[in-house]
Design a protein around this motif. Structure first.
Motif, short mmCIF file in Angstrom:
data_model
loop_
_atom_site.label_atom_id
_atom_site.label_comp_id
_atom_site.label_asym_id
_atom_site.label_seq_id
_atom_site.Cartn_x
_atom_site.Cartn_y
_atom_site.Cartn_z
N VAL A 125 7.51 -3.76 -1.73
CA VAL A 125 6.46 -3.57 -0.47
C VAL A 125 6.46 -2.00 -0.23
O VAL A 125 5.56 -1.63 0.12
N ALA A 126 7.53 -1.23 -0.21
CA ALA A 126 7.49 0.02 0.16
C ALA A 126 6.61 0.83 -0.60
O ALA A 126 5.61 1.72 0.06
N PRO A 127 6.53 0.86 -2.07
CA PRO A 127 5.52 1.72 -2.69
C PRO A 127 4.01 1.04 -2.69
O PRO A 127 3.00 1.75 -2.71
N GLY A 128 4.31 -0.17 -2.53
CA GLY A 128 2.66 -1.04 -2.43
C GLY A 128 2.21 -0.60 -1.12
O GLY A 128 0.67 -0.32 -1.16
N LEU A 129 2.65 -0.40 0.00
CA LEU A 129 2.12 0.03 1.11
C LEU A 129 1.47 1.32 1.01
O LEU A 129 0.43 1.70 1.67
N LEU A 130 2.00 2.26 0.20
CA LEU A 130 1.35 3.64 0.15
C LEU A 130 0.10 3.47 -0.46
O LEU A 130 -0.64 4.50 -0.20
N ALA A 131 -0.03 2.55 -1.37
CA ALA A 131 -1.42 2.41 -1.92
C ALA A 131 -2.44 2.07 -0.65
O ALA A 131 -3.66 2.55 -1.16
N LEU A 132 -2.24 1.68 0.44
CA LEU A 132 -2.93 1.27 1.57
C LEU A 132 -3.39 2.76 2.36
O LEU A 132 -4.15 2.54 3.04
N ASN A 133 -2.61 3.58 1.94
CA ASN A 133 -2.80 5.06 2.66
C ASN A 133 -4.04 5.73 2.09
O ASN A 133 -3.70 5.89 0.84
#
Length: 277
Positions: free
Chosen positions: A104-112
């Motif tokens: 989740v943590a690195p995955g959410l970065l892709a949304l930024n």
């Protein structure tokens, strides 16, 4: 609780993704990476991990007699409160929160928007950062014998004589979770230095591994000191590795080769270190 924490981390990461600055942030990265340098580092860390895992497999567990002879008074006082605890539910919570955070943590970065354009580079940095924590963890667990807290109580069943019962130091779940969350917070900070979401991002990054640490103690897997060490190692790796890859343009530091003649006619050469003020 795990769903709430995931939503919390997701929300704070997205707070800084304002559309007005999207185009500007998407065109530049604060990091400098080179496959010729970082690739071998990752491969080397992988070899260290493999060695550590081999050492873990060579460990032996306690016999029933040795397990029964353990005395909680031999445990340092600041760790003693965790001795004898055991909870399958707490272990499940720690497993889901830990393994979920790694994705989740690195995955959410892709949304930024600022990160998305350089996500391949960020993902490579993430792999390298996690490999450092994993290498430290496997080598430590493979060479250090420390009995898990649940051995000082009556529960655990067949786990009591398993080799994993000697893997208390240090807390791998806590360390890997802290690496993931602090890495995400650090990358978000570097790509969005002026975001008003910064306090919430860092707060979420600190909270999630703390929940994992608490769950690991309730599960009887680790003592407080195991978790403190794991948390410190994970948070340090998550922050330091991206920082070491910061480009001179963003850090203000630059190295320039220089050569010339001094007043006596002697030649000289070296590197000029400059800091932008």
């Amino acid at each position: 609780m795990k769903s709430l924490l995931s939503l919390c981390l997701s929300g704070v990461l997205l707070l800084g993704a304002g559309p007005a600055a999207t185009a500007q942030r998407a065109t530049a990265s604060p990091y400098h990476t080179r496959f010729a340098v970082d690739g071998p580092i990752i491969l080397g860390l992988g070899a260290i991990n493999a060695t550590g895992l081999y050492l873990v497999q060579q460990k032996s567990g306690l016999s029933e007699a040795e397990s029964a002879a353990l005395d909680r008074n031999d445990i340092p006082k600041f760790d003693r409160f965790a001795a004898g605890r055991y909870s399958d539910r707490a272990q499940l919570v720690s497993d889901i929160t830990c393994y979920g955070s790694l994705v989740v943590a690195p995955g959410l970065l892709a949304l930024n928007p600022g990160v998305r354009g350089k996500y391949g580079q960020v993902l490579g940095l993430y792999v390298e950062t996690m490999a450092i924590t994993a290498a430290l963890f496997t080598m430590t667990v493979g060479t250090v014998y420390r009995y898990r807290p649940f051995l000082y109580g009556p529960e655990g069943g067949t786990k009591r004589t398993s080799k994993i019962s000697t893997n208390s130091f240090f807390a791998g779940h806590t360390g890997h979770t802290a690496t993931a969350t602090f890495f995400a917070a650090k990358v978000f900070h570097d790509f969005n230095p002026d975001s008003p979401a910064q306090p919430f991002v860092w707060g979420a990054a600190a909270l999630v591994p703390a929940v994992v640490a608490y769950s690991r103690m309730e599960a009887g897997k680790h003592f407080l000191s195991d978790n403190i060490v794991g948390y410190a190692i994970g948070a340090t790796a998550g922050i330091v590795v991206p920082q070491l890859h910061k480009s001179a343009r963003r850090t203000g530091y630059s190295f320039t080769p220089i050569q010339g003649l001094n007043v006596n006619g002697h030649s000289y050469g070296g590197l000029l270190l400059a800091k932008q003020l």
